[in-house]
Design a protein around this motif. Structure first.
Motif, PDB file in Angstrom:
ATOM      1  N   ALA A 142      28.287 -15.780  17.950  1.00 23.29           N
ATOM      2  CA  ALA A 142      28.749 -14.650  18.115  1.00 23.29           C
ATOM      3  C   ALA A 142      28.999 -13.694  16.797  1.00 23.29           C
ATOM      4  O   ALA A 142      29.341 -12.513  16.791  1.00 23.29           O
ATOM      5  N   THR A 143      28.985 -14.514  15.623  1.00 27.24           N
ATOM      6  CA  THR A 143      29.739 -13.930  14.286  1.00 27.24           C
ATOM      7  C   THR A 143      28.344 -13.740  13.246  1.00 27.24           C
ATOM      8  O   THR A 143      28.260 -13.069  12.403  1.00 27.24           O
ATOM      9  N   GLY A 144      27.365 -15.045  13.687  1.00 26.22           N
ATOM     10  CA  GLY A 144      26.495 -14.860  12.563  1.00 26.22           C
ATOM     11  C   GLY A 144      26.635 -15.491  11.017  1.00 26.22           C
ATOM     12  O   GLY A 144      25.840 -15.275  10.107  1.00 26.22           O
ATOM     13  N   MET A 145      27.955 -15.972  11.187  1.00 24.65           N
ATOM     14  CA  MET A 145      28.180 -16.320   9.940  1.00 24.65           C
ATOM     15  C   MET A 145      27.408 -17.628   9.331  1.00 24.65           C
ATOM     16  O   MET A 145      26.714 -18.498  10.264  1.00 24.65           O
ATOM     17  N   ARG A 146      27.271 -18.249   8.119  1.00 29.20           N
ATOM     18  CA  ARG A 146      26.646 -19.338   7.707  1.00 29.20           C
ATOM     19  C   ARG A 146      27.579 -20.619   7.986  1.00 29.20           C
ATOM     20  O   ARG A 146      28.729 -20.716   8.059  1.00 29.20           O
ATOM     21  N   VAL A 147      26.772 -21.630   8.000  1.00 29.48           N
ATOM     22  CA  VAL A 147      27.545 -22.907   8.365  1.00 29.48           C
ATOM     23  C   VAL A 147      28.373 -23.394   7.678  1.00 29.48           C
ATOM     24  O   VAL A 147      29.234 -23.807   8.005  1.00 29.48           O
ATOM     25  N   THR A 148      28.306 -23.169   6.327  1.00 30.69           N
ATOM     26  CA  THR A 148      29.187 -23.743   5.200  1.00 30.69           C
ATOM     27  C   THR A 148      30.418 -22.663   5.514  1.00 30.69           C
ATOM     28  O   THR A 148      31.740 -23.075   5.417  1.00 30.69           O
ATOM     29  N   GLU A 149      30.162 -21.280   5.895  1.00 25.50           N
ATOM     30  CA  GLU A 149      31.552 -20.549   6.360  1.00 25.50           C
ATOM     31  C   GLU A 149      32.247 -21.225   7.577  1.00 25.50           C
ATOM     32  O   GLU A 149      33.476 -21.176   7.464  1.00 25.50           O
ATOM     33  N   PHE A 220      27.422 -31.289  11.086  1.00 24.71           N
ATOM     34  CA  PHE A 220      27.268 -30.234  12.028  1.00 24.71           C
ATOM     35  C   PHE A 220      25.465 -30.384  12.436  1.00 24.71           C
ATOM     36  O   PHE A 220      25.169 -29.781  13.722  1.00 24.71           O
ATOM     37  N   TRP A 221      24.762 -30.365  11.246  1.00 26.44           N
ATOM     38  CA  TRP A 221      23.249 -30.394  11.650  1.00 26.44           C
ATOM     39  C   TRP A 221      22.783 -31.157  12.520  1.00 26.44           C
ATOM     40  O   TRP A 221      22.128 -30.913  13.729  1.00 26.44           O
ATOM     41  N   HIS A 240      20.924 -22.119  10.378  1.00 21.87           N
ATOM     42  CA  HIS A 240      20.582 -20.823  10.199  1.00 21.87           C
ATOM     43  C   HIS A 240      19.751 -20.205  11.425  1.00 21.87           C
ATOM     44  O   HIS A 240      19.882 -18.875  11.506  1.00 21.87           O
ATOM     45  N   THR A 241      19.205 -21.023  12.212  1.00 21.20           N
ATOM     46  CA  THR A 241      18.603 -20.236  13.408  1.00 21.20           C
ATOM     47  C   THR A 241      19.562 -19.460  14.212  1.00 21.20           C
ATOM     48  O   THR A 241      19.315 -18.402  14.556  1.00 21.20           O
ATOM     49  N   LEU A 242      20.798 -19.872  14.436  1.00 22.08           N
ATOM     50  CA  LEU A 242      21.645 -19.150  15.159  1.00 22.08           C
ATOM     51  C   LEU A 242      22.123 -17.680  14.699  1.00 22.08           C
ATOM     52  O   LEU A 242      22.337 -16.846  15.095  1.00 22.08           O
ATOM     53  N   ARG A 243      22.007 -17.940  13.156  1.00 20.98           N
ATOM     54  CA  ARG A 243      22.307 -16.629  12.305  1.00 20.98           C
ATOM     55  C   ARG A 243      21.390 -15.606  12.560  1.00 20.98           C
ATOM     56  O   ARG A 243      21.691 -14.613  12.602  1.00 20.98           O
ATOM     57  N   HIS A 244      20.093 -16.269  12.580  1.00 18.11           N
ATOM     58  CA  HIS A 244      18.929 -15.319  12.842  1.00 18.11           C
ATOM     59  C   HIS A 244      18.979 -14.712  14.126  1.00 18.11           C
ATOM     60  O   HIS A 244      18.530 -13.652  14.328  1.00 18.11           O
TER      61      HIS A 244
END
Length: 290
Positions: A142-149, A220-221, A240-244
């Motif tokens: 929903a947000t495209g945030m980075r996993v670290t965020e 999480f990975w 990162h796939t969901l961010r893309h």
């Protein structure tokens, strides 16, 4: 030279306020360079010449390093020797005229909307872990945030009424809205699962692990890869796939590129523009007159 590298990493941390991942990347690249130079009997930073650095670049290429990896190493060297020059440690910058190889930008593999829905539907919502995982995946998409965020979010970073998340890095923060599907998943998690995960602990993290502690990137990975396998997704999926997917699906549906750039936190819009190239590729394949 090792002390100079430590000083440079400290400078990145304290002055440039770079991320820990960036600092580790620079340190790794420069320590590798230092070991090569030592084998060439070059021990001190002021002894390094442009020829020495060219020899190192040739060695990287000879050992099969990609153009992207070589370019990153050259960027690390340029940053390091510019720092030493400005500090007065060296009289001349041996990396000043180094040229990085041209890197062909490869479009990332993008999940289709159908694949994304299959992935998001995998968590079993009968357990606290499943409800948490569902909320994490929905929020990530929903947000495209980075996993670290994502794993760094605190309860106070969620505006439940206005439906937005505050993402912070070391230099700035940005607000990203989320939709009703993510809101429902988050509210279910907040009410039903999070209290069970944290127990009696005083935990401010939004998404703790099953022990009530902070979740790691690797943790999480593993969760994501498990659900990708269950969903029958063949792509080598990463967080990162969901961010893309977030960015590509927005652009494909006509979202303003600058708005997407702001939500992703890209400093340069050219990075965001790769999703328009992806949209063009889809158009040319799918349109009868493409």
């Amino acid at each position: 030279m090792e002390q100079e590298i430590k000083g440079f990493v400290s400078y990145l941390h304290n002055v440039k306020r770079t991320s820990r991942n960036t600092e580790l990347s620079y340190q790794r690249d420069l320590m590798k360079m230092m070991r090569f130079l030592h084998r060439q009997q070059v021990e001190k930073a002021e002894e390094v010449t442009e020829t020495n650095l060219h020899s190192y670049i040739l060695d990287l290429e000879k050992n099969g390093m990609s153009a992207a990896t070589v370019s990153r190493n050259i960027a690390s060297m340029k940053g390091f020797y510019l720092y030493l020059r400005e500090e007065g440690t060296i009289a001349a910058d041996p990396a000043e005229h180094l040229k990085a190889p041209k890197v062909e930008k490869k479009l990332p593999d993008i999940l289709t909307v159908e694949e994304t829905e299959r992935l998001l539907n995998q968590p079993e919502e009968r357990t606290a872990k499943g409800i948490r995982d569902k909320a994490m995946l929905e929020l990530l998409y929903a947000t495209g945030m980075r996993v670290t965020e994502l794993i760094s979010l605190r309860m106070t970073d969620v505006n439940w009424e206005q439906q937005y998340i505050i993402c912070r890095d070391r230099n700035k923060e940005r607000m990203i809205p989320f939709g009703n599907t993510a809101r429902k998943a988050l509210e279910q998690y907040r009410e039903k699962a999070r209290p069970e995960l944290i127990g009696e602990q005083d935990c401010g993290m939004l998404f703790p692990n099953c022990s009530g502690k902070s979740m790691s990137r690797q943790g999480f990975w593993k969760v994501l890869k498990q659900y990708a396998r269950q969903a029958g997704i063949q792509m080598d999926i990463t967080p990162h796939t969901l961010r893309h997917a977030f960015a590509a699906h927005l652009v494909e549906n006509g979202a303003d590129l600058h708005a997407v750039q702001e939500m992703l936190g890209h400093s340069d819009i050219s990075t965001t523009m790769m999703y328009t190239a992806r949209t063009r590729e889809i158009y040319e394949k799918a349109h009868p007159r493409g």
